[in-house]
Write an enzyme that holds these catalytic residues in place. Structure first.
Site, PDB file in Angstrom:
ATOM      1  N   ARG A   1     -19.531   9.785  20.018  1.00 24.07           N
ATOM      2  CA  ARG A   1     -18.648  10.133  18.909  1.00 24.07           C
ATOM      3  C   ARG A   1     -17.629  11.157  19.390  1.00 24.07           C
ATOM      4  O   ARG A   1     -17.855  11.875  20.363  1.00 24.07           O
ATOM      5  CB  ARG A   1     -19.444  10.723  17.739  1.00 24.07           C
TER       6      ARG A   1
ATOM      7  N   LYS B   1     -25.461  14.199  15.808  1.00 23.78           N
ATOM      8  CA  LYS B   1     -25.534  14.631  14.414  1.00 23.78           C
ATOM      9  C   LYS B   1     -26.881  15.269  14.115  1.00 23.78           C
ATOM     10  O   LYS B   1     -27.912  14.826  14.613  1.00 23.78           O
ATOM     11  CB  LYS B   1     -25.315  13.430  13.487  1.00 23.78           C
TER      12      LYS B   1
ATOM     13  N   HIS C   1     -12.983   6.594  16.857  1.00 26.74           N
ATOM     14  CA  HIS C   1     -14.248   5.938  16.506  1.00 26.74           C
ATOM     15  C   HIS C   1     -14.196   4.444  16.779  1.00 26.74           C
ATOM     16  O   HIS C   1     -15.250   3.811  16.924  1.00 26.74           O
ATOM     17  CB  HIS C   1     -14.585   6.208  15.041  1.00 26.74           C
TER      18      HIS C   1
ATOM     19  N   ARG D   1     -15.872   3.742  20.041  1.00 28.16           N
ATOM     20  CA  ARG D   1     -17.332   3.720  19.913  1.00 28.16           C
ATOM     21  C   ARG D   1     -17.797   2.393  19.307  1.00 28.16           C
ATOM     22  O   ARG D   1     -18.797   1.823  19.747  1.00 28.16           O
ATOM     23  CB  ARG D   1     -17.774   4.905  19.054  1.00 28.16           C
TER      24      ARG D   1
ATOM     25  N   HIS E   1     -28.195   6.695  16.560  1.00 27.00           N
ATOM     26  CA  HIS E   1     -28.351   6.432  15.130  1.00 27.00           C
ATOM     27  C   HIS E   1     -29.723   6.877  14.645  1.00 27.00           C
ATOM     28  O   HIS E   1     -30.733   6.627  15.312  1.00 27.00           O
ATOM     29  CB  HIS E   1     -28.176   4.939  14.836  1.00 27.00           C
TER      30      HIS E   1
ATOM     31  N   TYR F   1     -23.935  -3.901  14.184  1.00 26.40           N
ATOM     32  CA  TYR F   1     -23.207  -4.406  15.340  1.00 26.40           C
ATOM     33  C   TYR F   1     -23.644  -5.821  15.720  1.00 26.40           C
ATOM     34  O   TYR F   1     -22.910  -6.519  16.402  1.00 26.40           O
ATOM     35  CB  TYR F   1     -23.400  -3.464  16.531  1.00 26.40           C
TER      36      TYR F   1
END
Length: 360
Positions: A208, A232, A302, A305, A328, A337
């Site tokens: 990211r 994150k 993004h 990515r 994730h 995806y």
């Protein structure tokens, strides 16, 4: 004087943000909740985002001459209706999306984010004062639990949290990946080793933009080709480093990176801020310039990515491996995806049709 001047959001101490201005005293609960989030080690960006959501609600309360203590379900419904119908200043009023939605209105995602901030604030109030119930009604359970809850010692006993009945229906949009021509055009417009290395980390390692900007020089191991990434929620992971990107980073460190006491990998190269850490605004400026220069208007950070995730899916990489690479928290996010791999889907479809034909 407008409500905007009477109430505003400002950075407080440490990671906290706070409402300030003439009417800030009426909304001490909001400031206490933001401080509570900071104390729980929420990231400053998250606290800031919740702060702006609460700011919008408190400004609306001021315009309606209401207090937080008087908020009911009906009040929240009126606020959501206000968010849905009020035009956004500066947006074209005569432009519609492909789905027919006017582009000068807040999206369902934005309104649901504001609702989540309100739900959290009133839940915080109920935690301190159990006799005060939240005006946000709870609805059915969410589809999944957080990774921390699921992986805990008694994770098998955890039930998904209930979501509010007031949540708006949201469209599930698939990520937009760049095709080969768009990727080549965008990358060919980059001229500095720094910008090429940043794009390479997003495109070939799936980082990211925020993760790229928080990389320290010591997080890169060019010899073994690994990158230590802080994602994150403060989750750390190790990501393989492509050999071409490793070469770009090494060249940047040797030839282009300014001498600085800053530990960050990517620094500002010119101007009065030379030698300081590259900021999110600076990165957006870089990509905005190259989007226009290359003509690839979808070339946001993004999108690189998303292109990485799509390439991994088309290559048949295991879903669990993709989840680890992309960082994730939920495999559902990674599974999107799979729908972006048209070559893989078409091959499986053709193989299935061939098997069905041979049976008849």
């Amino acid at each position: 004087m407008t409500n905007q001047h009477m109430l505003r959001l400002e950075p407080g101490t440490d990671a906290a943000w706070k409402l300030s201005g003439t009417d800030a005293g009426r909304f001490s609960l909001a400031n206490e909740y933001l401080a509570y989030l900071a104390d729980r080690n929420y990231s400053p960006r998250t606290v800031r985002a919740y702060g702006y959501d609460l700011l919008a609600f408190c400004r609306w309360l001021v315009s309606q001459d209401l207090e937080l203590a008087a908020v009911t379900v009906e009040t929240v419904l009126d606020f959501m209706r206000f968010c849905r119908l009020t035009p956004i200043e500066g947006r074209p009023a005569n432009v519609l999306s492909m789905t027919g939605r006017r582009l000068d209105r807040y999206s369902a995602t934005t309104i649901n984010h504001r609702l989540a901030a309100l739900s959290g604030m009133f839940a915080f109030r109920s935690m301190r004062e159990p006799e005060l119930h939240s005006p946000i009604p709870s609805g059915r359970e969410a589809r999944r639990v957080s990774a921390e809850e699921r992986n805990a010692l008694l994770g098998h006993l955890i039930r998904p949290k209930k979501r509010s009945e007031l949540r708006l229906r949201q469209q599930r949009m698939l990520p937009r990946a760049l095709d080969r021509r768009e990727t080549a055009d965008l990358l060919s417009s980059l001229r500095t080793w720094r910008d090429r290395a940043i794009a390479g980390l997003m495109l070939l390692s799936g980082l990211r933009s925020g993760e790229v900007l928080t990389l320290d020089v010591t997080d890169i191991d060019i010899g073994t080709r690994w990158v230590r990434v802080l994602g994150k929620g403060g989750k750390e992971r190790r990501v393989p480093l492509d050999i071409e990107v490793a070469g770009l980073i090494q060249t940047y460190l040797l030839l282009e990176r300014p001498e600085s006491d800053c530990a960050r990998l990517f620094l500002v190269a010119k101007g009065p801020n030379r030698g300081q850490s590259l900021t999110p605004a600076g990165l957006r400026t870089v990509f905005r310039y190259h989007r226009i220069k290359s003509g690839v208007l979808a070339g946001h950070p993004h999108a690189l990515r998303h292109t990485f995730g799509t390439a991994m899916a088309e290559a048949g990489v295991d879903l669990a491996v993709m989840q680890a690479l992309l960082g994730h928290a939920h495999v559902d996010t990674t599974a999107r995806y799979i729908h972006l791999a048209p070559a893989h889907v078409k091959a499986e479809f053709d193989a299935a049709r061939t098997r069905l034909r041979t049976r008849t």
